[in-house]
Scaffold this motif. Structure first.
Motif, PDB file in Angstrom:
ATOM      1  N   LEU A 127       0.763  -1.109  -0.016  1.00 50.15           N
ATOM      2  CA  LEU A 127      -0.065   0.046   0.108  1.00 50.15           C
ATOM      3  C   LEU A 127       0.944   1.261   0.153  1.00 50.15           C
ATOM      4  CD1 LEU A 127      -2.850   1.354   0.414  1.00 50.15           C
ATOM      5  CD2 LEU A 127      -2.600   0.961   2.916  1.00 50.15           C
TER       6      LEU A 127
ATOM      7  N   LEU B 206      -7.064   0.615  -0.558  1.00 50.57           N
ATOM      8  CA  LEU B 206      -6.907   1.711  -1.914  1.00 50.57           C
ATOM      9  C   LEU B 206      -8.219   2.435  -2.130  1.00 50.57           C
ATOM     10  CD1 LEU B 206      -4.830  -0.639  -4.292  1.00 50.57           C
ATOM     11  CD2 LEU B 206      -4.044   1.275  -2.993  1.00 50.57           C
TER      12      LEU B 206
ATOM     13  N   SER C 153      -8.075   6.328  -2.025  1.00 49.95           N
ATOM     14  CA  SER C 153      -8.575   7.092  -3.251  1.00 49.95           C
ATOM     15  C   SER C 153      -9.496   8.241  -3.002  1.00 49.95           C
ATOM     16  CB  SER C 153      -9.124   6.261  -4.407  1.00 49.95           C
ATOM     17  OG  SER C 153      -9.409   6.730  -5.598  1.00 49.95           O
TER      18      SER C 153
ATOM     19  N   PRO D  37      -8.722   0.283  -8.175  1.00 46.63           N
ATOM     20  CA  PRO D  37      -8.350  -1.183  -7.922  1.00 46.63           C
ATOM     21  C   PRO D  37      -8.966  -2.216  -8.595  1.00 46.63           C
ATOM     22  CG  PRO D  37      -9.008  -0.203  -5.972  1.00 46.63           C
ATOM     23  CD  PRO D  37      -9.259   0.746  -7.027  1.00 46.63           C
TER      24      PRO D  37
END
Length: 493
Positions: free
Chosen positions: A301, A336, A340, A351
């Motif tokens: 990440l 994610l 975002s 993703p």
């Protein structure tokens, strides 16, 4: 009298009028049927005239452009497109010819053709991204363009690799839609015709065909791609192909890989020719962490967010992340999505998962380019070792590797039994190079590893061979016992 007068005057209504009304309705139905028949006949005549006009236009256009290639519908089981149009002329009319010529393997095209004509088996070692998976099958057709029955089978370790390669080669061949000149065979899905010249299929599908045809008489050339990914199915397939070569002197075999130890294969196929091709189309920048990490999901990440902030959104700089399984993919995908929402100023993150249990439509969605017109975003593909080899994902410029993979093995306490499990283990050096090679196929790229380099790589094996230690013998026992009794053990020597 009144009744007779009314009848004489013609104003009297006849009796039993319900009977006469019923006959009138039947007459109307017959008229309606006749009208429908006439309309159907008129439509068929109009359709026939339209087809004749289209055929005349097509013949006129062919005369103007001097086309001699037959239509795909006219190809029968005994015809091959190479009998009427050579592979070189097909390639000359290809709009992707310039892109093919830019590949590193194109420079060695004539040398490869000479080796294929002179030797029955060719062991080809070339770096990732050189174009061997898409170009070598087409070179084989050019080498045998004079033959009327040229059939090439190209094996791949995974379904998605066979499908994507068939789609790409069909565009490059420029000789009809997918399934006519170029096709594929995977489990539960086939897209081939009797006149298909190039067939991409998984190693399990070719092994299954060998049950009915041990000599593989359908094919004149067999390409064993990604030979470094040895499994029980691939090792059995190597033995089947070796036996077929003994009984069919005209059969030609090509073994290809980017990270392969060629000596065992050269001993296994006597008289084979070993060819090394160096050269990469674009460079790769390798980066790694300072110390080993245990939580590789969090480390991935952080690496994705750092690459997202440092890399421009346009031109496309998508990111490919290698993880161990579906659970890790779901966890990182959730993280994610949260990140975002906080990074809207630098563009969003999209993703997309990619693993074996995913439906084929969603797998192809992860490989398709992203439409940037609606909302600018960066695609982050979260994949297992499914995307480790034979895949070119458009737009990928960065690779994040967790350095681990799930391996099927049997515990020590269950030796000799059929019990197996999936354990997370460190990948080999060959696997690390394969993963890094997913980038730098269309532009210079970077690869980030969540394991320190080279201290960790020195402890990893050069390659991993687990074919003989796999406990899952049951799916392949039928192919083994289908061999002749004298060949069940000798074909592995």
């Amino acid at each position: 009298k009144a009744n007779t007068a009314m009848s004489k005057g013609g104003k009297h209504k006849p009796k039993h009028k319900h009977r006469h009304g019923h006959g009138h309705k039947q007459q109307k139905k017959q008229d309606l049927r006749q009208q429908q028949q006439h309309s159907v006949q008129n439509q068929s005549k109009a359709k026939h005239r339209k087809q004749q006009k289209m055929l005349l236009r097509k013949m006129k256009w062919q005369k103007q452009h001097h086309q001699t290639r037959p239509a795909a519908a006219d190809m029968t089981a005994d015809t091959n497109p190479l009998t009427t149009t050579s592979a070189s002329s097909i390639a000359d009319n290809n709009p992707l010819l310039e892109e093919r010529r830019s590949l590193p393997i194109w420079q060695h095209r004539r040398d490869l053709l000479a080796c294929i004509r002179q030797h029955r088996c060719l062991v080809l070692i070339s770096s990732t991204g050189s174009g061997k998976s898409t170009q070598v099958p087409q070179f084989l057709l050019e080498a045998a363009s004079g033959s009327k029955q040229t059939r090439v089978a190209i094996t791949q370790p995974r379904r998605i690799a066979a499908i994507s390669l068939a789609q790409r080669v069909a565009l490059e061949a420029n000789n009809g839609p997918l399934g006519s000149f170029v096709g594929y065979k995977v489990r539960f899905e086939e897209c081939v015709k009797p006149g298909t010249a190039l067939t991409f299929l998984t190693d399990g599908m070719l092994l299954r065909e060998s049950l009915l045809d041990p000599q593989l008489t359908r094919y004149t050339h067999i390409v064993l791609d990604e030979a470094h990914e040895r499994s029980l199915a691939t090792d059995l397939l190597f033995g089947v192909v070796k036996l077929a070569m003994h009984k069919r002197p005209e059969l030609r075999v090509v073994v290809m890989s980017a990270t392969l130890d060629p000596e065992p294969f050269c001993r296994f196929f006597p008289g084979s020719k070993l060819v090394y091709l160096t050269g990469r189309q674009y460079p790769i920048e390798l980066m790694s962490v300072d110390r080993p990490v245990s939580d590789y999901v969090s480390a991935a990440l952080v690496a994705v967010l750092q690459l997202h902030r440092s890399r421009p959104l346009k031109p496309t700089h998508d990111i490919l992340v290698f993880l161990t399984g579906e659970d890790d993919i779901a966890e990182l995908r959730h993280l994610l999505r949260q990140a975002s929402q906080e990074l809207r100023g630098n563009g969003g993150l999209l993703p997309l998962p990619l693993y074996a249990a995913l439906p084929a439509s969603l797998q192809l969605k992860a490989l398709a380019p992203l439409d940037q017109t609606e909302r600018p975003a960066r695609k982050v593909i979260l994949a297992t070792n499914l995307a480790e080899s034979s895949l070119t994902i458009p737009g990928v410029r960065c690779v994040v590797d967790c350095g681990r993979a799930k391996v099927r093995s049997a515990p020590a306490s269950a030796a000799g039994s059929w019990i197996e499990r999936l354990s997370v283990e460190r990948i080999s050096q060959a696997q690390a190079w394969q993963r890094a090679g997913r980038a730098a196929r269309q532009a210079p790229a970077a690869a980030t590893g969540c394991t320190p380099t080279p201290s960790c790589w020195s402890r990893c094996p050069n390659s991993r061979c687990r074919s003989c230690s796999e406990p899952a013998w049951a799916p392949h026992c039928s192919a083994y016992w289908a061999l002749e009794p004298s060949s069940r053990l000798s074909f592995l020597c």
